[in-house]
Design an enzyme around this catalytic site. Structure first.
Site, short mmCIF file in Angstrom:
data_model
loop_
_atom_site.label_atom_id
_atom_site.label_comp_id
_atom_site.label_asym_id
_atom_site.label_seq_id
_atom_site.Cartn_x
_atom_site.Cartn_y
_atom_site.Cartn_z
N HIS A 53 0.73 -1.26 -0.16
CA HIS A 53 -0.31 -0.23 0.27
C HIS A 53 0.49 1.29 0.05
CE1 HIS A 53 -3.91 -1.82 1.81
NE2 HIS A 53 -3.37 -2.30 0.16
N GLU A 55 1.42 4.15 2.10
CA GLU A 55 1.70 4.49 3.21
C GLU A 55 2.64 3.46 4.03
OE1 GLU A 55 -0.82 3.49 2.33
OE2 GLU A 55 -2.61 4.09 4.47
N ALA A 157 -19.46 8.40 -30.35
CA ALA A 157 -19.51 8.81 -31.35
C ALA A 157 -20.48 8.98 -32.06
CB ALA A 157 -17.86 8.00 -32.08
N ARG A 187 -10.11 3.88 -22.68
CA ARG A 187 -10.05 2.38 -22.70
C ARG A 187 -8.35 1.56 -21.01
NH1 ARG A 187 -10.73 -0.69 -28.53
NH2 ARG A 187 -13.07 -0.20 -29.28
N ARG A 302 -28.78 -1.05 -29.54
CA ARG A 302 -29.87 -1.50 -28.83
C ARG A 302 -28.93 -1.53 -27.04
NH1 ARG A 302 -31.11 -7.34 -28.55
NH2 ARG A 302 -32.67 -7.58 -27.13
C1 AOF Z 1 -4.47 2.08 2.53
N1 AOF Z 1 -3.95 2.42 1.54
O1 AOF Z 1 -2.46 2.63 -0.96
C2 AOF Z 1 -4.43 0.95 -0.57
C3 AOF Z 1 -5.80 0.36 0.75
O2 AOF Z 1 -6.02 -6.10 -1.72
P1 AOF Z 1 -5.46 -5.74 -0.38
O3 AOF Z 1 -5.94 -6.37 0.58
O4 AOF Z 1 -4.78 -4.58 -0.78
O5 AOF Z 1 -6.63 -4.05 0.60
C4 AOF Z 1 -7.41 -3.53 -0.48
C5 AOF Z 1 -8.22 -2.40 0.15
O6 AOF Z 1 -7.53 -1.70 0.94
C6 AOF Z 1 -9.11 -1.40 -0.59
O7 AOF Z 1 -10.96 -2.16 -0.50
C7 AOF Z 1 -9.47 -0.42 0.40
O8 AOF Z 1 -9.72 -0.36 1.63
C8 AOF Z 1 -7.18 -0.06 1.09
N2 AOF Z 1 -7.02 0.07 -0.27
N3 AOF Z 1 -5.19 1.49 1.61
O9 AOF Z 1 -4.57 1.85 3.40
C9 AOF Z 1 -3.40 1.79 -0.40
N4 AOF Z 1 -4.22 0.85 -1.92
ZN ZN Z 2 -3.32 -0.11 3.76
#
Ligand code: AOF
Ligand code: ZN
Length: 366
Positions: A53, A55, A157, A187, A302
């Site tokens: 993550h 942090e 478009a 995309r 559609r």
């Molecule tokens: C944070 N910092 O950079 C992110 C967070 O798939 P996992 O285990 O990594 O968990 C995903 C969940 O963690 C995501 O749904 C969201 O709640 C949180 N993401 N949290 O502190 C991060 N990417």
């Molecule tokens: Zn986290």
């Protein structure tokens, strides 16, 4: 505490978060910057599921210099053991003194619990600065994590007189090549692209991302095909390495056809429906269950009409080219019965428009 300084560091964290655009799904885009005595000692962002993550990346870079510092984070830090350990614990362990967090994480397993745990540990928490930036950046995640269905963006478009093809169904090309390149950029920001079987039969598209920004990105191709009319010689089967092919069909569609399509490398999912088409809510739930958090719906008439009538589209891009086609038989993207009273019109909000070459691009939300 100086709000201008806080906002500058948080903006930096957002710029980092945006580096993951198109890659982090189904996780959110998150950036973090650690500052100690006016020095940036660590920074990072969450690249993709399974990777650390934001942090964790920033704290690792900061090491001992995190102690007594401020963490600027675009999203509430997590409290759960998921694919990675909880960020709140790492912030506490690193002896961060203050956090400036832009938005709460709407994920029910994190929501408000992250803030609570930080405060319980004696860490100063400020929340809400630049929150609107997150509402836009993580619009798909915010819907997906609370409703378990993907965020739907429709793209169409048209000519200046609102047509998406001529009376002989010719549509190559209505928009300029630069606009079409922009669509490839769009995309890339999505997990999947969705079309109806008529588009496959008529245009034989491969529905891949052809843009240098997205090299290596796999885009799931979703095709709604109630009766499994999918031609086995479609070009899309030559592009299996560019992304999965998911075909949704009616429960009653012939087994031998689904077997043949699966032998060609597609995945076939059955769902309920009626003469008007498949149960779109069920389709969306199935996509959500497959961790698809954002879908670009690319027509035709559609399919677009069904999604619009059922009010399932979240956001639209309408590209308008300076051509006039005319003709009652030439299709538009929103047909069906139509709206009788103007007050009942579907209304786009937060509308923004810009030009690419001579095309006008209109972006708006429902
Ligand atoms: C944070 N910092 O950079 C992110 C967070 O798939 P996992 O285990 O990594 O968990 C995903 C969940 O963690 C995501 O749904 C969201 O709640 C949180 N993401 N949290 O502190 C991060 N990417
Ligand atoms: Zn986290």
């Amino acid at each position: 505490m100086n709000i201008n300084i806080d906002s500058a560091y948080l903006q930096m964290a957002y710029s980092l978060a945006e580096k993951a655009l198109g890659w982090a799904s189904p996780n959110p885009y998150v950036g973090a910057v650690i500052v100690n005595k006016d020095q940036i000692v660590g920074y990072g962002y969450h690249e993709s599921p399974g990777k650390p993550h934001a942090e964790a990346v920033a704290l690792k870079m900061a090491g001992k210099r995190a102690k007594g510092g401020t963490a600027y984070i675009t999203l509430e830090p997590c409290v759960h053991f998921g694919r990675t350990p909880p960020c709140v614990d790492s912030l506490i362990f690193s002896k961060i003194e203050r956090t400036v967090i832009s938005s709460l994480d709407p994920n029910p397993i994190v929501n408000k619990k992250g803030l609570k745990k930080l405060r319980q540990a004696g860490i100063n928490v400020s929340i809400g600065l630049l929150e609107s930036r997150n509402n836009r950046l993580n619009e798909a995640y915010f819907k997906y994590i609370t409703q378990n269905i993907p965020f739907l963006t429709a793209k169409t478009a048209t000519t200046q007189d609102g047509k998406i093809a001529t009376n002989t169904m010719s549509s190559k090309w209505i928009s300029s090549s630069s606009t079409r390149e922009y669509v490839h950029l769009l995309r890339g920001e999505h997990d999947a692209i969705l079309v109806g079987i008529n588009t496959i039969i008529r245009d034989d598209p491969i529905l891949t991302i052809r843009h240098p920004n997205w090299e290596g990105k796999r885009l799931t191709r979703v095709i709604l095909d109630s009766h499994l009319r999918f031609p086995l010689n479609s070009k899309i089967f030559q592009t299996l390495s560019d992304g999965n092919i998911l075909i949704f069909c009616h429960e009653s569609a012939p087994d031998d056809r689904s077997k043949l399509l699966e032998d060609h490398g597609a995945r076939v999912i059955r769902c309920s429906g009626n003469a008007a088409g498949l149960d779109l809510i069920q389709v969306l739930q199935e996509l959500g269950a497959n961790e698809i958090s954002s879908v670009l719906v690319e027509g035709g008439s559609r399919l677009m009409t069904s999604f619009l009538e059922k009010k399932l589209i979240d956001k639209m891009y309408i590209t308008i080219s300076p051509k006039l086609i005319g003709g009652k038989e030439a299709p538009t993207f929103f047909e069906g019965e139509g709206i009788s009273v103007l007050r009942d019109s579907l209304r786009l909000k937060k509308v923004r428009s810009f030009t690419i070459d001579e095309d006008i691009i209109v972006e708006g939300y429902f």
